[in-house]
Motif scaffolding. Structure first.
Motif, PDB file in Angstrom:
ATOM      1  N   MET A   1     -51.320  41.723  29.060  1.00 53.21           N
ATOM      2  CA  MET A   1     -50.755  40.489  28.531  1.00 53.21           C
ATOM      3  C   MET A   1     -49.466  40.790  27.781  1.00 53.21           C
ATOM      4  SD  MET A   1     -51.780  37.445  28.774  1.00 53.21           S
ATOM      5  CE  MET A   1     -53.522  37.745  29.021  1.00 53.21           C
TER       6      MET A   1
ATOM      7  N   GLN B   1     -45.747  39.126  28.369  1.00 55.29           N
ATOM      8  CA  GLN B   1     -44.983  38.465  27.313  1.00 55.29           C
ATOM      9  C   GLN B   1     -43.590  39.083  27.188  1.00 55.29           C
ATOM     10  OE1 GLN B   1     -47.986  38.745  24.226  1.00 55.29           O
ATOM     11  NE2 GLN B   1     -48.063  36.515  24.074  1.00 55.29           N
TER      12      GLN B   1
ATOM     13  N   MET C   1     -60.092  29.135  19.434  1.00 55.86           N
ATOM     14  CA  MET C   1     -59.222  28.306  20.282  1.00 55.86           C
ATOM     15  C   MET C   1     -57.762  28.764  20.205  1.00 55.86           C
ATOM     16  SD  MET C   1     -59.250  26.032  22.521  1.00 55.86           S
ATOM     17  CE  MET C   1     -58.348  24.725  23.331  1.00 55.86           C
TER      18      MET C   1
ATOM     19  N   ARG D   1     -57.213  31.722  22.329  1.00 57.90           N
ATOM     20  CA  ARG D   1     -57.196  31.369  23.737  1.00 57.90           C
ATOM     21  C   ARG D   1     -55.817  30.867  24.138  1.00 57.90           C
ATOM     22  NH1 ARG D   1     -62.245  28.006  26.281  1.00 57.90           N
ATOM     23  NH2 ARG D   1     -62.242  29.111  28.274  1.00 57.90           N
ATOM     24  N   ILE D   2     -55.263  30.037  23.303  1.00 63.82           N
ATOM     25  CA  ILE D   2     -53.932  29.498  23.599  1.00 63.82           C
ATOM     26  C   ILE D   2     -52.899  30.615  23.561  1.00 63.82           C
ATOM     27  CG2 ILE D   2     -52.108  27.958  22.776  1.00 63.82           C
ATOM     28  CD1 ILE D   2     -54.265  26.032  21.857  1.00 63.82           C
ATOM     29  N   ALA D   3     -53.065  31.525  22.645  1.00 62.84           N
ATOM     30  CA  ALA D   3     -52.119  32.638  22.561  1.00 62.84           C
ATOM     31  C   ALA D   3     -52.181  33.477  23.837  1.00 62.84           C
ATOM     32  CB  ALA D   3     -52.438  33.506  21.346  1.00 62.84           C
ATOM     33  N   LEU D   4     -53.402  33.699  24.326  1.00 60.19           N
ATOM     34  CA  LEU D   4     -53.569  34.437  25.577  1.00 60.19           C
ATOM     35  C   LEU D   4     -52.840  33.720  26.707  1.00 60.19           C
ATOM     36  CD1 LEU D   4     -57.314  35.490  25.628  1.00 60.19           C
ATOM     37  CD2 LEU D   4     -55.366  37.011  25.935  1.00 60.19           C
ATOM     38  N   LEU D   5     -53.036  32.413  26.746  1.00 59.22           N
ATOM     39  CA  LEU D   5     -52.402  31.621  27.792  1.00 59.22           C
ATOM     40  C   LEU D   5     -50.895  31.744  27.754  1.00 59.22           C
ATOM     41  CD1 LEU D   5     -54.542  28.412  27.661  1.00 59.22           C
ATOM     42  CD2 LEU D   5     -54.188  29.877  29.643  1.00 59.22           C
ATOM     43  N   ALA D   6     -50.368  31.837  26.557  1.00 57.92           N
ATOM     44  CA  ALA D   6     -48.921  31.915  26.426  1.00 57.92           C
ATOM     45  C   ALA D   6     -48.389  33.092  27.227  1.00 57.92           C
ATOM     46  CB  ALA D   6     -48.535  32.056  24.958  1.00 57.92           C
ATOM     47  N   GLY D   7     -49.103  34.215  27.182  1.00 56.28           N
ATOM     48  CA  GLY D   7     -48.663  35.378  27.942  1.00 56.28           C
ATOM     49  C   GLY D   7     -48.778  35.165  29.426  1.00 56.28           C
ATOM     50  N   ALA D   8     -49.935  34.744  29.863  1.00 60.50           N
ATOM     51  CA  ALA D   8     -50.179  34.602  31.297  1.00 60.50           C
ATOM     52  C   ALA D   8     -49.325  33.509  31.897  1.00 60.50           C
ATOM     53  CB  ALA D   8     -51.647  34.297  31.539  1.00 60.50           C
ATOM     54  N   GLY D   9     -49.324  32.376  31.230  1.00 60.09           N
ATOM     55  CA  GLY D   9     -48.584  31.231  31.764  1.00 60.09           C
ATOM     56  C   GLY D   9     -47.094  31.520  31.807  1.00 60.09           C
ATOM     57  N   LEU D  10     -46.556  31.977  30.716  1.00 63.52           N
ATOM     58  CA  LEU D  10     -45.113  32.155  30.655  1.00 63.52           C
ATOM     59  C   LEU D  10     -44.618  33.212  31.620  1.00 63.52           C
ATOM     60  CD1 LEU D  10     -44.401  31.741  26.850  1.00 63.52           C
ATOM     61  CD2 LEU D  10     -43.885  30.154  28.699  1.00 63.52           C
TER      62      LEU D  10
ATOM     63  N   LEU E   1     -46.600  25.630  29.180  1.00 63.34           N
ATOM     64  CA  LEU E   1     -47.768  26.180  29.853  1.00 63.34           C
ATOM     65  C   LEU E   1     -48.312  25.220  30.896  1.00 63.34           C
ATOM     66  CD1 LEU E   1     -49.633  27.787  26.890  1.00 63.34           C
ATOM     67  CD2 LEU E   1     -48.856  28.944  28.959  1.00 63.34           C
TER      68      LEU E   1
END
Lengths: 143, 143, 143
Positions: A20, A24, B1, B4-13, C8
């Motif tokens: 991850m 980033q 939560m 989880r959002i922080a994790l998403l930030a990496g994957a999504g971005l 996201l």
């Protein structure tokens, strides 16, 4: 909004298996990252792969792109010491391209590190490296 | 939560380098989008690529799928005026498939736009186009 | 933070066209998932594809990886009853690899299910299967 975030959890996390932190940093540095697989011994396809690298450096500009070429399977021979691709490998390395040889493929073909072109990199498994790069958000190109 | 959002930030971005707007529209229109790379001069592989397009149109139904075939490298000649693939290219264009020729590859082979089949599209760099499509969320198929 | 989530939404959703449930289960089970496309009749490339499967099982360890090999187009013949790849197909199936034949390609070549190797799987469309896997978050390798 909650539902939207829940949906994201599925989509986002499925792509987040690997690093991850690296994903980033990709965004933070703003670099395009591309991994190219070469698993053929055909010289014209190796020439094409090196053209790809040159094209990508031209399109994005050095410093804006991070490139890796992974040789595996039937393609591993092109990174041997006596390979006719030697000059183009050297040129790619000079330009900062990662040139990675699959050590599983090397073992299958009884090749040692000292049998290979100087300054290239080695990865335990070529496919594993490509999969890792996909997970990290690199674009994938089959050469 | 929050985590989880922080994790998403990496994957999504990491997948969001290119057009966010287009990615959103993909979802909004509900279309499947697929880009096919063809970088070989072999006629049987070009025939196969056109079969792929026909199959995908059949599977998803026209109107539910957006398709692009990108010719580059050793594959660029198949889009020349005198190409035996002319009829299948015309049929694909008629069906709304994007047929894109790589202008870097054209320059390498001294081909001008007027040397190419009519009505096809041109992209500054075939690989750049494929990478852009991957960033936009298109599925990628190596032809 | 709101803006980050909005970003996201675009990136995540563009990759969420297919089964969200499966993507979530990928994360929950922690397995690496890889789909390999084989669309060539060349025996050496089929051998290479089976080497890939063996390598991936070694690298990740059985139980930590889910693998699927999809035969389509010119590659479909390698899954016929009399194929010399029979033993390696049997070995792959035994190891839990999904071996999938494209039924569109079978129809094009007048092949029925009884003409094919025993115990393999069938998918309505090979490309459709590969695209579905990409949507579900599987890594994609062109064999």
């Amino acid at each position: 909004m909650k539902r939207r975030i829940a949906l994201l959890a599925g989509a986002g996390l499925s792509l987040a298996t690997a690093s991850m932190a690296h994903a980033q940093s990709t965004v933070q540095t703003g670099k395009e990252r591309v991994v190219i697989q070469v698993s053929t011994p055909e010289q014209r396809l190796w020439n094409q792969a090196f053209n790809y690298l040159a094209n990508l450096r031209e399109v994005y500009g050095d410093g804006n792109v991070e490139l890796e070429i992974v040789a595996l399977g039937l393609g591993i021979g092109a990174l041997q010491l006596e390979s006719t691709q030697g000059p183009r490998v050297a040129e790619a390395l000079q330009a900062g391209v990662h040139v990675s040889a699959c050590e599983i493929s090397m073992r299958r073909q009884k090749l040692k590190r000292e049998d290979m072109l100087p300054s290239i990199g080695f990865v335990p498994a070529g496919l594993g490296q490509i999969i890792k790069r996909q997970r990290e958000g690199w674009a994938y190109i089959s050469g």
